[in-house]
Scaffold this active site. Structure first.
Site, PDB file in Angstrom:
ATOM      1  N   HIS A 114      -7.324  -1.909  -4.890  1.00 42.23           N
ATOM      2  CA  HIS A 114      -7.494  -2.426  -3.534  1.00 42.23           C
ATOM      3  C   HIS A 114      -8.136  -3.815  -3.549  1.00 42.23           C
ATOM      4  O   HIS A 114      -7.854  -4.638  -2.665  1.00 42.23           O
ATOM      5  CB  HIS A 114      -8.316  -1.456  -2.689  1.00 42.23           C
ATOM      6  CG  HIS A 114      -7.552  -0.237  -2.254  1.00 42.23           C
ATOM      7  ND1 HIS A 114      -7.467   0.890  -3.037  1.00 42.23           N
ATOM      8  CD2 HIS A 114      -6.812   0.020  -1.136  1.00 42.23           C
ATOM      9  CE1 HIS A 114      -6.727   1.799  -2.413  1.00 42.23           C
ATOM     10  NE2 HIS A 114      -6.312   1.295  -1.260  1.00 42.23           N
ATOM     11  N   PHE A 128      -1.860   7.124   4.454  1.00 49.89           N
ATOM     12  CA  PHE A 128      -1.864   5.959   3.575  1.00 49.89           C
ATOM     13  C   PHE A 128      -0.580   5.137   3.623  1.00 49.89           C
ATOM     14  O   PHE A 128      -0.612   3.916   3.491  1.00 49.89           O
ATOM     15  CB  PHE A 128      -2.151   6.383   2.141  1.00 49.89           C
ATOM     16  CG  PHE A 128      -3.539   6.939   1.950  1.00 49.89           C
ATOM     17  CD1 PHE A 128      -4.605   6.455   2.697  1.00 49.89           C
ATOM     18  CD2 PHE A 128      -3.792   7.954   1.035  1.00 49.89           C
ATOM     19  CE1 PHE A 128      -5.884   6.957   2.535  1.00 49.89           C
ATOM     20  CE2 PHE A 128      -5.067   8.455   0.860  1.00 49.89           C
ATOM     21  CZ  PHE A 128      -6.116   7.968   1.604  1.00 49.89           C
ATOM     22  N   HIS A 172     -14.570   6.004   3.300  1.00 54.36           N
ATOM     23  CA  HIS A 172     -13.211   5.442   3.250  1.00 54.36           C
ATOM     24  C   HIS A 172     -12.210   6.320   3.983  1.00 54.36           C
ATOM     25  O   HIS A 172     -11.564   5.885   4.943  1.00 54.36           O
ATOM     26  CB  HIS A 172     -12.753   5.241   1.810  1.00 54.36           C
ATOM     27  CG  HIS A 172     -11.300   4.921   1.691  1.00 54.36           C
ATOM     28  ND1 HIS A 172     -10.356   5.869   1.325  1.00 54.36           N
ATOM     29  CD2 HIS A 172     -10.607   3.785   1.934  1.00 54.36           C
ATOM     30  CE1 HIS A 172      -9.157   5.306   1.336  1.00 54.36           C
ATOM     31  NE2 HIS A 172      -9.282   4.046   1.703  1.00 54.36           N
ATOM     32  N   HIS A 192     -11.090  -2.467   4.163  1.00 54.19           N
ATOM     33  CA  HIS A 192     -11.109  -2.463   2.699  1.00 54.19           C
ATOM     34  C   HIS A 192     -11.927  -3.604   2.111  1.00 54.19           C
ATOM     35  O   HIS A 192     -12.419  -3.484   0.973  1.00 54.19           O
ATOM     36  CB  HIS A 192      -9.690  -2.442   2.141  1.00 54.19           C
ATOM     37  CG  HIS A 192      -9.204  -1.038   1.942  1.00 54.19           C
ATOM     38  ND1 HIS A 192      -9.546  -0.295   0.836  1.00 54.19           N
ATOM     39  CD2 HIS A 192      -8.459  -0.226   2.730  1.00 54.19           C
ATOM     40  CE1 HIS A 192      -9.016   0.903   0.933  1.00 54.19           C
ATOM     41  NE2 HIS A 192      -8.359   0.981   2.083  1.00 54.19           N
ATOM     42  N   HIS A 226     -10.562   5.882   7.978  1.00 55.35           N
ATOM     43  CA  HIS A 226      -9.107   5.843   8.167  1.00 55.35           C
ATOM     44  C   HIS A 226      -8.698   6.818   9.275  1.00 55.35           C
ATOM     45  O   HIS A 226      -7.923   6.470  10.177  1.00 55.35           O
ATOM     46  CB  HIS A 226      -8.388   6.213   6.864  1.00 55.35           C
ATOM     47  CG  HIS A 226      -8.033   5.039   6.008  1.00 55.35           C
ATOM     48  ND1 HIS A 226      -6.939   4.246   6.267  1.00 55.35           N
ATOM     49  CD2 HIS A 226      -8.611   4.528   4.900  1.00 55.35           C
ATOM     50  CE1 HIS A 226      -6.861   3.298   5.343  1.00 55.35           C
ATOM     51  NE2 HIS A 226      -7.870   3.433   4.503  1.00 55.35           N
ATOM     52  N   HIS A 236       0.835  -1.205   0.000  1.00 52.48           N
ATOM     53  CA  HIS A 236       0.000   0.000   0.000  1.00 52.48           C
ATOM     54  C   HIS A 236       0.864   1.248   0.000  1.00 52.48           C
ATOM     55  O   HIS A 236       0.566   2.224  -0.694  1.00 52.48           O
ATOM     56  CB  HIS A 236      -0.931  -0.010   1.211  1.00 52.48           C
ATOM     57  CG  HIS A 236      -2.060   0.959   1.101  1.00 52.48           C
ATOM     58  ND1 HIS A 236      -2.120   2.124   1.821  1.00 52.48           N
ATOM     59  CD2 HIS A 236      -3.185   0.942   0.340  1.00 52.48           C
ATOM     60  CE1 HIS A 236      -3.223   2.777   1.529  1.00 52.48           C
ATOM     61  NE2 HIS A 236      -3.895   2.090   0.627  1.00 52.48           N
ATOM     62  N   HIS A 262      -4.873   6.306  -5.569  1.00 54.09           N
ATOM     63  CA  HIS A 262      -5.983   6.984  -4.905  1.00 54.09           C
ATOM     64  C   HIS A 262      -6.497   8.144  -5.762  1.00 54.09           C
ATOM     65  O   HIS A 262      -5.840   8.592  -6.681  1.00 54.09           O
ATOM     66  CB  HIS A 262      -5.557   7.510  -3.533  1.00 54.09           C
ATOM     67  CG  HIS A 262      -5.341   6.433  -2.524  1.00 54.09           C
ATOM     68  ND1 HIS A 262      -4.098   5.957  -2.205  1.00 54.09           N
ATOM     69  CD2 HIS A 262      -6.212   5.724  -1.768  1.00 54.09           C
ATOM     70  CE1 HIS A 262      -4.197   5.001  -1.295  1.00 54.09           C
ATOM     71  NE2 HIS A 262      -5.479   4.843  -1.007  1.00 54.09           N
TER      72      HIS A 262
END
Length: 575
Positions: free
Chosen positions: A178, A332, A310, A345, A314, A149, A169
């Protein structure tokens, strides 16, 4: 010459078969790596010349492909250099084109975290414990899995045949990349517990009331992670619109909604309705903007679900002891270090599947998207080249999701005040025009936006969604920026996603890749963001469909907005 090559291949195959038999008898992944670890890298390299599929070829124009020879130091945040690269040069490793699993294999069924039994948890615990014990030279190790990632969200890889960094992203790459990541992660976990073809990751269903707390199993080792916000431990209800408020005492301090559990659950359900239904009626609104190869092909336009929940989940999970970023989940580059990243995810992936079915199983048909490819190791230490077109059917990938209800489908929001009251107040407003070079979001911004098309028929609305575009959003490096967008609001101080006036939210997590692009003098990649929000249904509910203009209000929710600017707002139509 061909006879010698054939002899070499047969000889190596015999050695591999012998090693495989020994390892099968030992049945211990740690021992397997000790005996065969680097051998799995050497043999593919030796066979590379005999493998037609394992040749790195020049990519087609528009089709994205990472350059595995280009891995370099990148930026986890705009102020934090990181190095996520594998210990070996991946260009020396042969790859195969992805092959679908045998259709006769049983489906791996992903279950919601709140319905898992002790037998499953014990199996998962064994698999992740083994994964965490593997050395970093093994691409199945937990560190290497987490770094995948990091590699693709910080600009560590360039695109094939380009100096442009690759980022997965804020575009139409978000969902398929993902899906690939957790698919191979799941297969590796199953392989570590002696070839369990039925092992499946769980999903954290934070979109339904039963799943709106951190799952109990993720509060215990080996699934627990210290870098989390202690105040959000159970029984705290997740806030799907989590904001770092502009009224906090420092630049990044986060503010709780202050809602009780029942009100928070209701607000979450209405938020989900907007992000999955009202605001996401067309493909680009949900999937994100079209991102293609080359310096001129990048875009910066995330879809509704990527922005929230999303991004917001996070941030909500990440640690309040790291106020500038809320690592690990809050940034990230480090997010996948937390085991909760994967069920988070998995739920995002499930919701992509739900949205697709709600919209008649429509998919993007652009060949540049379909043929864009990435590389992932599987449970047999084999590097796979997999295309986006390969992951569009989860049935062909041999996994499925246990069905859960979608209570958010029945939570269409209502206006905050009677519509007649709102109309009378709006008539008295004076317009505030945006400056030509952009307006800072240091305070609430309210302006009138003209509508080109009035009183469209149902057929016209079905064919074309009316969208509000907040264009030219310029976010300073190193800042977390969040602002909400409302239409025809009378009192913005009471606004949140539970009201019909809510059109959507913008949530920007510092990706680091912008800094990488700037230092490489690739100014074309520093594109401003366009936020596109579907508003056809909203206008109907506010009885504003016949009005020649609407009032749009941008409400800053983070102190990072002080230095963020917006170029303007306009109405467009999208098919």
């Amino acid at each position: 010459m061909e006879a010698k090559k054939l002899g070499l291949v047969l000889g190596i195959s015999t050695i591999v078969a012998a090693f495989t038999m020994i390892l099968h008898l030992l049945e211990a992944p740690q021992v397997q790596h000790a005996l065969l670890g680097e051998f799995n890298f050497i043999i593919p390299a030796m066979l590379k010349g005999a493998s037609s599929s394992g040749k790195y070829q020049q990519g087609k124009a528009g089709v994205l492909l990472p350059n595995l020879t280009s891995c370099h130091e990148s930026m986890g945040r705009s102020d934090l250099p990181v190095y996520c690269c594998p210990p070996m040069n991946q260009s020396d490793v042969a790859f195969i084109d992805f092959q679908f699993p045998d259709p006769s294999l049983p489906l791996r069924v992903r279950r919601p975290t709140h319905l898992l039994d002790e037998n499953y948890i014990a199996k998962y615990k064994k698999a992740i414990t083994i994964m965490k014990s593997l050395p970093d030279t093994d691409p199945r190790s937990y560190t290497r899995q987490a770094n995948l990632h990091c590699l693709f969200c910080t600009g560590a890889y360039n695109q094939q045949d380009s100096n442009s960094p690759l980022d997965i992203h804020r575009s139409w790459l978000f969902f398929p990349w993902h899906r690939m990541l957790i698919y191979f992660h799941e297969r590796i976990l199953g392989g570590l517990i002696i070839g369990d073809d039925t092992f499946a990751l769980p999903f954290w269903p934070w979109d339904i009331p039963e799943g709106m707390v951190i799952p109990e199993m993720y509060m215990k080792a080996p699934f627990f992670h210290e870098a989390r916000d202690i105040s959000h431990f159970p029984p705290s209800v997740v806030d799907l619109d989590y904001s770092c408020t502009a009224s906090s005492s420092d630049d990044y301090g986060c503010f709780e909604s202050g809602l009780g559990p029942e009100d928070q659950v209701y607000t979450n359900l209405v938020m989900m309705y907007n992000q999955m239904v009202a605001g996401a009626k067309k493909m680009e609104l949900f999937m994100g903007c079209p991102y293609k190869a080359g310096e001129g092909g990048s875009c910066n336009g995330p879809g509704t679900l990527e922005l929230a929940p999303h991004n917001t989940v996070h941030k909500w999970v990440g640690s309040n002891l790291n106020p500038g970023s809320r690592e690990d989940m809050g940034v990230f580059y480090s997010a996948a270090r937390d085991p909760i990243f994967y069920p988070h995810h998995a739920n995002i992936d499930r919701l992509w599947e739900v949205w697709t079915k709600l919209h008649g199983n429509k998919v993007i048909t652009d060949p540049d998207w379909l043929d864009s490819s990435f590389f992932f190791y599987d449970e047999k230490l084999q590097l796979n080249k997999i295309k986006i077109r390969d992951v569009l059917s989860i049935t062909r990938l041999r996994y499925a999701y246990e069905k859960v209800d979608f209570p958010w489908l029945n939570n269409r929001p209502r206006p905050s005040v009677p519509l007649e009251v709102a109309r009378n107040v709006l008539k008295t407003r004076q317009n505030a025009k945006l400056q030509r070079n952009g307006r800072f979001l240091d305070s609430t911004l309210r302006t009138r936006v003209n509508r080109p098309k009035l009183r469209r028929t149902k057929k016209e609305k079905d064919e074309e969604e009316e969208i509000l575009v907040v264009h030219g959003i310029d976010v300073p490096e190193g800042r977390y920026v969040k602002f909400d967008v409302y239409v025809n609001v009378v009192n913005e101080t009471i606004m949140n996603p539970r009201f019909r006036e809510f059109a959507g939210t913008f949530v920007h997590i510092d990706p680091g890749v912008i800094r990488v692009a700037r230092e490489a003098n690739l100014e074309t990649l520093r594109k401003k963001t366009d936020l596109k929000l579907g508003i056809s249904e909203l206008l109907e509910d506010l009885e504003a469909d016949g009005d020649d203009s609407i009032w749009v209000t941008l409400v800053p929710r983070s102190k990072g907005c002080i230095n963020a600017t917006v170029d303007g707002l306009r109405i467009e139509y999208i098919r």
